[in-house]
Write an enzyme that holds these catalytic residues in place. Structure first.
Site, PDB file in Angstrom:
ATOM      1  N   SER A 140     -47.995 -10.598 -40.401  1.00  0.00           N
ATOM      2  CA  SER A 140     -47.352 -11.614 -39.588  1.00  0.00           C
ATOM      3  C   SER A 140     -45.836 -11.384 -39.571  1.00  0.00           C
ATOM      4  CB  SER A 140     -47.737 -13.004 -40.110  1.00  0.00           C
ATOM      5  OG  SER A 140     -47.331 -14.029 -39.250  1.00  0.00           O
ATOM      6  N   ASP A 179     -55.183 -13.718 -30.810  1.00  0.00           N
ATOM      7  CA  ASP A 179     -54.228 -14.233 -31.789  1.00  0.00           C
ATOM      8  C   ASP A 179     -53.182 -15.085 -31.075  1.00  0.00           C
ATOM      9  OD1 ASP A 179     -52.309 -14.697 -33.702  1.00  0.00           O
ATOM     10  OD2 ASP A 179     -52.361 -12.665 -34.521  1.00  0.00           O
ATOM     11  N   HIS A 189     -55.266 -14.695 -36.078  1.00  0.00           N
ATOM     12  CA  HIS A 189     -54.132 -14.323 -36.923  1.00  0.00           C
ATOM     13  C   HIS A 189     -54.591 -14.185 -38.369  1.00  0.00           C
ATOM     14  CE1 HIS A 189     -49.772 -13.830 -36.855  1.00  0.00           C
ATOM     15  NE2 HIS A 189     -49.690 -14.531 -37.986  1.00  0.00           N
TER      16      HIS A 189
END
Length: 211
Positions: free
Chosen positions: A110, A160, A191
């Protein structure tokens, strides 16, 4: 040597490993910390030294690698600044822990994957390989840097909401256009780091040893 150390440009943890295995630079996601990806690092490359810094930016108490103006809207000036800071940390850590010219691979999730991508694009002298989980393009107009010899694995979900597909595909194009060798491991979800992504990362890191 292992444990918390704060003398370098970023607070971090370092766990030594075999000198013939790559050093893994572990870059956590928003709200995480240096311990978050240690288990993943051991899974991906069991004999590796693990270098796990802490994101230096606080967003309402949550550690990040760079500021953002809103969800999904990055402060691009801060991306450049913090990428330079991470590159300096890598250089200092190489000296501090006598890593010399050992292979170093970033593993980011991320926000950690986004700062790794920015550092690939802006500071290839410091970082040439990265596993990017749930990454997106971190800069609107990256410089036309020669990235020949740079390798990246992008493992993203096609649905995502936090790393939109068009931005993730844009990152692949940006790296490839500059000469980087990019491998993708798409999954149908969101995610997260999936088992298939971890499997792809293990194989990709092992393949790089013969490059």
């Amino acid at each position: 040597m292992s444990g918390p150390v704060a003398a370098l440009p970023l607070s971090h943890r370092f766990h030594d490993g075999a000198p013939d295995a790559p050093v893994l630079l572990l870059l956590h996601g928003t709200g995480g910390g240096p311990g978050d990806l240690l288990g993943l690092g051991r899974e991906l490359s069991p004999r590796s030294a693990l270098l796990a810094p802490a994101g230096p930016v606080s967003e309402f108490g949550a550690a990040r690698w760079f500021r953002r103006l809103a969800e999904g809207v990055f402060d691009f000036e801060d991306v450049v600044k913090q990428s330079r800071r991470l590159a300096g940390f890598i250089r200092a850590a190489r000296y501090r822990y006598a890593l010399d010219d050992r292979r170093l691979v970033a593993v980011g999730f991320s926000n950690g994957a986004n700062i790794a991508a920015a550092t690939l694009l802006l500071h290839p002298e410091a970082l040439r390989e990265a596993v990017l989980f749930s990454a997106m393009s971190p800069l609107p107009d990256p410089p036309d840097t020669d990235l020949a010899g740079t390798r990246a694995l992008l493992a993203n979900g096609r649905r995502d909401p936090m790393a939109p597909l068009d931005s993730s595909e844009g990152l692949v194009r940006e790296l490839t256009a500059r000469g980087a060798a990019v491998t993708t491991a798409w999954h149908p979800g969101g995610h997260t780091i999936t088992p298939s992504g971890r499997t792809a990362a293990r194989a990709w890191i092992a393949e790089g040893a013969g490059g």
